[in-house]
Design a protein around this motif. Sequence first.
Motif, PDB file in Angstrom:
ATOM      1  N   UNK A 145     100.770   9.451 -22.103  1.00  0.00           N
ATOM      2  CA  UNK A 145     100.328   9.281 -23.486  1.00  0.00           C
ATOM      3  C   UNK A 145     101.324   9.902 -24.466  1.00  0.00           C
ATOM      4  N   UNK A 146     101.761  11.126 -24.172  1.00  0.00           N
ATOM      5  CA  UNK A 146     102.697  11.792 -25.082  1.00  0.00           C
ATOM      6  C   UNK A 146     103.991  10.993 -25.226  1.00  0.00           C
ATOM      7  N   UNK A 147     104.421  10.389 -24.114  1.00  0.00           N
ATOM      8  CA  UNK A 147     105.623   9.579 -24.168  1.00  0.00           C
ATOM      9  C   UNK A 147     105.476   8.424 -25.152  1.00  0.00           C
ATOM     10  N   UNK A 148     104.263   7.906 -25.243  1.00  0.00           N
ATOM     11  CA  UNK A 148     104.049   6.768 -26.140  1.00  0.00           C
ATOM     12  C   UNK A 148     103.788   7.227 -27.575  1.00  0.00           C
ATOM     13  N   UNK A 149     102.981   8.303 -27.717  1.00  0.00           N
ATOM     14  CA  UNK A 149     102.584   8.654 -29.091  1.00  0.00           C
ATOM     15  C   UNK A 149     103.624   9.485 -29.849  1.00  0.00           C
ATOM     16  N   UNK A 150     104.458  10.250 -29.121  1.00  0.00           N
ATOM     17  CA  UNK A 150     105.401  11.110 -29.850  1.00  0.00           C
ATOM     18  C   UNK A 150     106.356  10.322 -30.761  1.00  0.00           C
ATOM     19  N   UNK A 151     106.955   9.216 -30.277  1.00  0.00           N
ATOM     20  CA  UNK A 151     107.807   8.444 -31.201  1.00  0.00           C
ATOM     21  C   UNK A 151     107.003   7.889 -32.382  1.00  0.00           C
ATOM     22  N   UNK A 152     105.754   7.473 -32.100  1.00  0.00           N
ATOM     23  CA  UNK A 152     104.935   6.921 -33.186  1.00  0.00           C
ATOM     24  C   UNK A 152     104.679   7.976 -34.254  1.00  0.00           C
ATOM     25  N   UNK A 153     104.369   9.203 -33.796  1.00  0.00           N
ATOM     26  CA  UNK A 153     104.038  10.268 -34.743  1.00  0.00           C
ATOM     27  C   UNK A 153     105.302  10.787 -35.448  1.00  0.00           C
ATOM     28  N   UNK A 154     106.329  11.104 -34.634  1.00  0.00           N
ATOM     29  CA  UNK A 154     107.497  11.792 -35.200  1.00  0.00           C
ATOM     30  C   UNK A 154     108.490  10.844 -35.882  1.00  0.00           C
ATOM     31  N   UNK A 155     108.571   9.615 -35.386  1.00  0.00           N
ATOM     32  CA  UNK A 155     109.569   8.706 -35.957  1.00  0.00           C
ATOM     33  C   UNK A 155     108.925   7.727 -36.945  1.00  0.00           C
ATOM     34  N   UNK A 156     107.721   7.261 -36.598  1.00  0.00           N
ATOM     35  CA  UNK A 156     107.130   6.198 -37.410  1.00  0.00           C
ATOM     36  C   UNK A 156     106.021   6.675 -38.344  1.00  0.00           C
ATOM     37  N   UNK A 157     105.764   7.986 -38.325  1.00  0.00           N
ATOM     38  CA  UNK A 157     104.828   8.543 -39.291  1.00  0.00           C
ATOM     39  C   UNK A 157     103.362   8.209 -39.071  1.00  0.00           C
ATOM     40  N   UNK A 158     102.981   7.875 -37.829  1.00  0.00           N
ATOM     41  CA  UNK A 158     101.561   7.644 -37.536  1.00  0.00           C
ATOM     42  C   UNK A 158     100.812   8.976 -37.559  1.00  0.00           C
ATOM     43  N   UNK A 159      99.523   8.919 -37.848  1.00  0.00           N
ATOM     44  CA  UNK A 159      98.705  10.112 -37.638  1.00  0.00           C
ATOM     45  C   UNK A 159      98.430  10.180 -36.129  1.00  0.00           C
ATOM     46  N   UNK A 160      98.014  11.365 -35.667  1.00  0.00           N
ATOM     47  CA  UNK A 160      97.757  11.528 -34.232  1.00  0.00           C
ATOM     48  C   UNK A 160      96.688  10.535 -33.757  1.00  0.00           C
ATOM     49  N   UNK A 161      95.628  10.360 -34.567  1.00  0.00           N
ATOM     50  CA  UNK A 161      94.541   9.452 -34.171  1.00  0.00           C
ATOM     51  C   UNK A 161      95.039   8.013 -34.066  1.00  0.00           C
ATOM     52  N   UNK A 162      95.781   7.590 -35.103  1.00  0.00           N
ATOM     53  CA  UNK A 162      96.330   6.217 -35.083  1.00  0.00           C
ATOM     54  C   UNK A 162      97.171   5.997 -33.839  1.00  0.00           C
ATOM     55  N   UNK A 163      98.041   6.994 -33.557  1.00  0.00           N
ATOM     56  CA  UNK A 163      98.966   6.862 -32.437  1.00  0.00           C
ATOM     57  C   UNK A 163      98.202   6.774 -31.125  1.00  0.00           C
ATOM     58  N   UNK A 164      97.186   7.641 -30.976  1.00  0.00           N
ATOM     59  CA  UNK A 164      96.401   7.625 -29.740  1.00  0.00           C
ATOM     60  C   UNK A 164      95.681   6.300 -29.566  1.00  0.00           C
ATOM     61  N   UNK A 165      95.160   5.797 -30.666  1.00  0.00           N
ATOM     62  CA  UNK A 165      94.437   4.524 -30.613  1.00  0.00           C
ATOM     63  C   UNK A 165      95.371   3.408 -30.146  1.00  0.00           C
ATOM     64  N   UNK A 166      96.564   3.349 -30.751  1.00  0.00           N
ATOM     65  CA  UNK A 166      97.549   2.336 -30.365  1.00  0.00           C
ATOM     66  C   UNK A 166      97.892   2.475 -28.883  1.00  0.00           C
ATOM     67  N   UNK A 167      98.112   3.716 -28.461  1.00  0.00           N
ATOM     68  CA  UNK A 167      98.500   3.992 -27.087  1.00  0.00           C
ATOM     69  C   UNK A 167      97.412   3.556 -26.114  1.00  0.00           C
ATOM     70  N   UNK A 168      96.154   3.969 -26.379  1.00  0.00           N
ATOM     71  CA  UNK A 168      95.064   3.640 -25.456  1.00  0.00           C
ATOM     72  C   UNK A 168      94.843   2.138 -25.390  1.00  0.00           C
ATOM     73  N   UNK A 169      94.977   1.490 -26.531  1.00  0.00           N
ATOM     74  CA  UNK A 169      94.817   0.034 -26.574  1.00  0.00           C
ATOM     75  C   UNK A 169      95.832  -0.638 -25.647  1.00  0.00           C
ATOM     76  N   UNK A 170      97.083  -0.199 -25.739  1.00  0.00           N
ATOM     77  CA  UNK A 170      98.139  -0.797 -24.909  1.00  0.00           C
ATOM     78  C   UNK A 170      97.947  -0.487 -23.425  1.00  0.00           C
ATOM     79  N   UNK A 171      97.628   0.765 -23.135  1.00  0.00           N
ATOM     80  CA  UNK A 171      97.462   1.147 -21.732  1.00  0.00           C
ATOM     81  C   UNK A 171      96.285   0.400 -21.108  1.00  0.00           C
ATOM     82  N   UNK A 172      95.246   0.206 -21.909  1.00  0.00           N
ATOM     83  CA  UNK A 172      94.075  -0.515 -21.409  1.00  0.00           C
ATOM     84  C   UNK A 172      94.454  -1.965 -21.119  1.00  0.00           C
ATOM     85  N   UNK A 173      95.157  -2.543 -22.068  1.00  0.00           N
ATOM     86  CA  UNK A 173      95.548  -3.942 -21.954  1.00  0.00           C
ATOM     87  C   UNK A 173      96.368  -4.194 -20.690  1.00  0.00           C
ATOM     88  N   UNK A 174      97.253  -3.245 -20.353  1.00  0.00           N
ATOM     89  CA  UNK A 174      98.101  -3.460 -19.187  1.00  0.00           C
ATOM     90  C   UNK A 174      97.592  -2.709 -17.953  1.00  0.00           C
TER      91      UNK A 174
END
Lengths: 242, 260
Positions: A96-125
């Motif tokens: 999870x950290x591997x996926x959310x850290x770039x979103x948070x630190x580079x793309x300015x996502x909030x932690x919740x947004x990033x986690x949501x995006x991450x879980x959605x993708x991991x679930x999908x695959x």
Amino acid sequence: MNLNINNVVKQYEVQRALDDFTFSIQKVPSLVIVGPSGGGKSTLLRLFAGLELATSGEICINGQQIINDESWLKEYRKNVGVVFQSYNLFPHWTAMENIIMPLIKVHGYSVEQAKETCLHLLKKFDLLEHVDKIPAKLSGGQQQRIAIARALAINSELLLFDEPTSALDPQLTSGVLEMIVELKKEGTDILMVTHEMAFAKKAADYVVFIDQGKAIEHGTADDFFNHPKSSVLREFLSHTTI
Amino acid sequence: MKNLFITREDSKKITKAATLTNVALVGLFIFLVFLFTVIKLDYSFDFSIISRYQKKLINGFTMTLAICSISLFISLVIGIVNAIALKSNIIFFRFLARFYVELIRGTPFLVQILFFFYIITPAFGLENRFIVGFLILSLFSGAYVTEIIRGGIESIPQTQIITANSLGFNKWQIYRYIIFPQVFKRILPSLAGQISSLIKDSSLLSIIAVSEFTMKTLEVNALSFQTYETFSFLALGYLVITIPISLLSKWLERKYFYES
């Protein structure tokens, strides 16, 4: 994807990796680059990824010209997803950290947004069970699939793959390749360097053969594999198992 | 019987009986050396001087702990800044950092203390010996910490940096989120070893009369002439700090060895 590459030269200290490379395609969803080792294919992909500067020449991806300027490239890199051969994941972070850290630190996502995006993708695959594992606890194939999910998370229109399965045991490659096929079906543009000819045949719309820094031959997957014109390509294909 | 004294070269296991026997033998050996010196010097013990001068000794010990803690902190900061400077794009910083490390590592600590104390200190008008003490020690230890951190940074594979670049992390973020967290774990065992050296080396500050543990013990010795008691106490005082650190370092080494 549309690609326009004009007279690109990439000169390393002693070696010329790309030599007056010219190539263009229009509206190709998935392009596969093949060729012998040291022929220039990975260099080309690094130029597309904005990780290296061309010595001279012009590269245009989907109408956007890559500018030879480090600060411009920094911005550009943020929006291109790249999956390398191996060691894509940072070993001290969980999946999870591997996926959310770039979103948070580079793309300015909030932690919740990033986690949501991450879980959605991991679930999908179907990777949800690995969410809290560190890379050392995952197989090479699982690591690559998480790396692909990370590349997808930034919503890039184009994904670049640099031999994503060549460091994997054969039985682990299929899962990774299936995931890439699935992405293609969903309409993500894919540009991939690979040695997997069977995969190239199945998933590529267009194939280009690179040797000695030049595009020797290119064509639709069907033409390329069934009616190779140049003798170098025929020779190359005869040595690869399909 | 032979098994009590001889073990195979590759064997790590030593039986309990053999351990006890040999620990006893080592103890006996040390005792005999001790006995020899006592008889030779015709020494009479008076351990009460330790309690008589306990205030001085405790003050010295506390001072050593204080100087070492501050120096540890400063040398870590120096180490981090310097390790980054060694990789800087600005050539001046690179050379400055390299020069500093080579200069410190290539000269004896005693020479550095004398140089600093007789030249730098008066030139900058520093009078407080406590400050002078931890400054010298920090500068000295900082060079070694730099090398430890540099080694740690270089142990991070280049592929990770390329991946981080491709994800859009900037240079600072790469250090902050990717390199340092991993480096920190990897260098903890060697850093613990460095702390141990720092504490031992601090005793040399007595040469410029920084009132740390060794200095205070020398004073007690000069007042009481009970050399044996005072210097044994001094050695013991250092061991009380360094042995736990050494154990900690070994434990960290094992812990991270299995994790990576």
